[in-house]
Design a protein around this motif. Sequence first.
Motif, PDB file in Angstrom:
ATOM      1  N   TYR A 333       0.854  -1.272  -0.069  1.00 48.33           N
ATOM      2  CA  TYR A 333       0.146   0.092  -0.119  1.00 48.33           C
ATOM      3  C   TYR A 333       0.833   1.118   0.020  1.00 48.33           C
ATOM      4  CZ  TYR A 333      -4.115   2.831   1.503  1.00 48.33           C
ATOM      5  OH  TYR A 333      -5.122   3.581   1.712  1.00 48.33           O
ATOM      6  N   CYS A 334       0.775   2.238  -0.948  1.00 45.99           N
ATOM      7  CA  CYS A 334       1.454   3.378  -1.163  1.00 45.99           C
ATOM      8  C   CYS A 334       2.913   3.228  -1.283  1.00 45.99           C
ATOM      9  CB  CYS A 334       1.033   4.384   0.001  1.00 45.99           C
ATOM     10  SG  CYS A 334       1.491   5.952  -0.081  1.00 45.99           S
ATOM     11  N   THR A 362      -2.578   2.119  -4.584  1.00 50.12           N
ATOM     12  CA  THR A 362      -2.190   3.443  -4.751  1.00 50.12           C
ATOM     13  C   THR A 362      -0.634   3.657  -4.778  1.00 50.12           C
ATOM     14  OG1 THR A 362      -2.492   4.013  -2.365  1.00 50.12           O
ATOM     15  CG2 THR A 362      -4.456   4.175  -3.636  1.00 50.12           C
ATOM     16  N   THR A 485      -6.079   1.620  -7.913  1.00 50.45           N
ATOM     17  CA  THR A 485      -5.846   3.125  -7.709  1.00 50.45           C
ATOM     18  C   THR A 485      -6.942   3.875  -7.581  1.00 50.45           C
ATOM     19  OG1 THR A 485      -5.988   3.690 -10.281  1.00 50.45           O
ATOM     20  CG2 THR A 485      -3.837   3.036  -9.487  1.00 50.45           C
ATOM     21  N   CYS A 486      -7.086   5.150  -7.329  1.00 51.66           N
ATOM     22  CA  CYS A 486      -8.122   5.975  -6.828  1.00 51.66           C
ATOM     23  C   CYS A 486      -8.595   7.282  -7.655  1.00 51.66           C
ATOM     24  CB  CYS A 486      -8.056   6.248  -5.361  1.00 51.66           C
ATOM     25  SG  CYS A 486      -7.957   4.719  -4.566  1.00 51.66           S
ATOM     26  N   ASP A 489      -7.523  10.457  -6.128  1.00 52.98           N
ATOM     27  CA  ASP A 489      -6.426  10.549  -5.175  1.00 52.98           C
ATOM     28  C   ASP A 489      -5.213  11.704  -5.264  1.00 52.98           C
ATOM     29  OD1 ASP A 489      -3.839   9.712  -3.526  1.00 52.98           O
ATOM     30  OD2 ASP A 489      -4.253   7.448  -4.041  1.00 52.98           O
ATOM     31  N   ILE A 491      -2.563  11.992  -3.458  1.00 54.82           N
ATOM     32  CA  ILE A 491      -1.048  11.677  -3.192  1.00 54.82           C
ATOM     33  C   ILE A 491      -0.560  10.742  -4.128  1.00 54.82           C
ATOM     34  CG2 ILE A 491      -0.070  10.166  -1.420  1.00 54.82           C
ATOM     35  CD1 ILE A 491      -2.125  10.967   0.803  1.00 54.82           C
ATOM     36  N   ALA A 492      -1.258   9.729  -4.740  1.00 56.74           N
ATOM     37  CA  ALA A 492      -0.715   9.114  -5.924  1.00 56.74           C
ATOM     38  C   ALA A 492      -1.771   9.100  -6.920  1.00 56.74           C
ATOM     39  CB  ALA A 492      -0.702   7.440  -5.074  1.00 56.74           C
ATOM     40  N   TRP A 494      -4.028   8.555  -9.954  1.00 59.08           N
ATOM     41  CA  TRP A 494      -4.249   7.234 -10.625  1.00 59.08           C
ATOM     42  C   TRP A 494      -3.652   6.995 -12.040  1.00 59.08           C
ATOM     43  CZ3 TRP A 494      -6.228   6.308 -15.541  1.00 59.08           C
ATOM     44  CH2 TRP A 494      -6.928   7.158 -16.102  1.00 59.08           C
ATOM     45  N   CYS A 497      -0.062   6.337 -11.470  1.00 58.45           N
ATOM     46  CA  CYS A 497       0.180   4.858 -11.021  1.00 58.45           C
ATOM     47  C   CYS A 497       0.128   4.018 -12.273  1.00 58.45           C
ATOM     48  CB  CYS A 497      -0.912   4.558 -10.205  1.00 58.45           C
ATOM     49  SG  CYS A 497      -0.810   5.302  -8.303  1.00 58.45           S
ATOM     50  N   GLY A 517     -10.965   8.706  -2.761  1.00 59.26           N
ATOM     51  CA  GLY A 517      -9.445   9.123  -2.883  1.00 59.26           C
ATOM     52  C   GLY A 517      -8.642   8.158  -2.416  1.00 59.26           C
ATOM     53  N   HIS A 518      -7.313   8.592  -1.705  1.00 59.92           N
ATOM     54  CA  HIS A 518      -6.385   7.645  -1.439  1.00 59.92           C
ATOM     55  C   HIS A 518      -6.690   6.630  -0.067  1.00 59.92           C
ATOM     56  CE1 HIS A 518      -2.126   6.871  -1.192  1.00 59.92           C
ATOM     57  NE2 HIS A 518      -2.078   7.018   0.098  1.00 59.92           N
TER      58      HIS A 518
END
Length: 600
Positions: A333-334, A362, A485-486, A489, A491-492, A494, A497, A517-518
């Motif tokens: 994760y992340c 994500t 993925t989101c 998001d 932060i990351a 999609w 990613c 989201g994330h």
Amino acid sequence: MTTSEGHMPEATDEHIERLKENMEKVEQLSKRLIEVMAGKKAHTPALDGPNQELFARAATAYWAEAWQNPAKLLEQQIEFWGKSVLNFAEAQQALTTGEVEDEDAKPADKRFSNPLWESNPYFRLVRQQYQTNAEAIAQAVASVDDLDAKDRRRLSYFSQQIIDMMSPTNFLPTNPDALQKAVETDGQSLLQGLENLVADLEANDGELVVKLADESAFEVGGNLATTPGDVVYRNRMMELIQYKPATETVFETPIVLFPPWINKFYILDLKAQNSLIKWITEQGYTLFVVSWINPDESYAETGMEDYIRDGFLAAIDEVKKICKVKQVNAVGYCIAGTTLSLTLSLLKQRGDKSIKSATFFTALTDFSEQGEFTPFLQNDFIDGIEEEVTREGVLRSWIMGRTMSFLRSRDLVYGPAIRSYMMGETPPAFDLLFWNGDGANLPAKMSVDYLRGLCQRNEFVSDGIELMGHKLHVKDVDVPLMAITCETDHIAAWKDCYRGVQQMGSRSKTFVVSESGHIAGIVNPPSKKKYGHYTNTDMKADSDSWMKQADFHKGSWWPMWEAWLKKRSGKQIPARDTGDSNHPRLAPAPGTYVVANPNS
């Protein structure tokens, strides 16, 4: 007294006396405030804002444009002056006639929901002029042409931070909600607000970290992270938790889940209703979850290779021993997903097939686009972080938490600060916000490894990143994989990613974009029937084309993932109890590392 019509409550003599008494108590709290600020621990100033060269370059570009095209500057200035004069004239008219003209419909801004922002000439003028100023700043920033894309993005971000910081709602004399409550409570709300402010400062050695949740309402292992399990292995980097089976039989191939070490793993086990950990065990899987150490300064020289060696490889090895299997299904994760991809490259080069399939939540691997983190991933900030961690040994959790919060400053900084410090309210008993504030430190070396090698130089997808005697590359990731993925998001992203997954060497790839989201896009139990998800088997198209051609599915992606995982998890066997003769139960879940405080 009533404020429902947008009127200020009356202040009687009795109320004024009580107000004076409460204001005297403020002096006592002020002494505590001075004491805590006097003992504030210093941090690197570069972490508080961008290098002034950014603003100097912007100013130079702005005035150069003005010199070349003075009509453009004059047009902007005249528009600003005209709106300012009109705002004042309308306020004067309202004071004279006692009537306020209706404004044309504008996009809702919940900061200005109090009726007084519209009905009271004073507050109306303050709001209008603030909005006029904000528009003028945004317009000036947008007109700066002679800057590269990164500087433009940074300038836009930091100018917006200034705009948000200067909102009249952030100051007591221009916040009608706070003023109304102060009069209604005879100043008690201000007294409690100051108490909240001092308490937050005292809890963070003088650093202002706004408390987002009522910490007294939650206990990790009490009403959070309650899925039954045991710590069956521990080393300097992590505790390995094996969760108790929830079915009579389980799939032979176990799952080992690696959460990010920036926050705590129990985001996946907040409560029974939305626990991914509990849900996985209920589907008939043997689940292991890594709980990372919250490092202190003794971990200063701990780098990415330590997380791989003593975290990922150690956990996989111990899980294979406990379950007597040759392969595991891994989830990252992340940042742990990023590191899982590094680990897969390493195992590929070693000829080790311990990982049967990989799932990424994500997880970024290609950092060529830095998204909303662009303002913080340039040399001035990274140099500041490097200076900070060299001195402290760790990147303290509040620094990372503050950075994340300022990506959504209205909701995660100013709004909570107003409610707590001006309104005197107790933060809500919200488990997600409690977890959000329960961050972890990052080792000095690991922080620099990650920020320089991966985020800035993007080595994993370019020339390869040197770790553990190997040059690791994204193309080496060749196991069957699914990437979750989101859609929103921050932060990351999609799309970023997706670009990384496209470059992986796996023949079997499944890419999913969940709504939300994330966090909410991942912690999305089927029972909620809340967020849907998108799928598309064509991984050759660019991200925009992928989404246009994608199929939308109602509901959580969890069941789809489980159906995919089932095909890669072997036969059914009798459910396994936790640990074995060589792996005694060291502590019940959620373990000891998750609640340890290295700063105490």
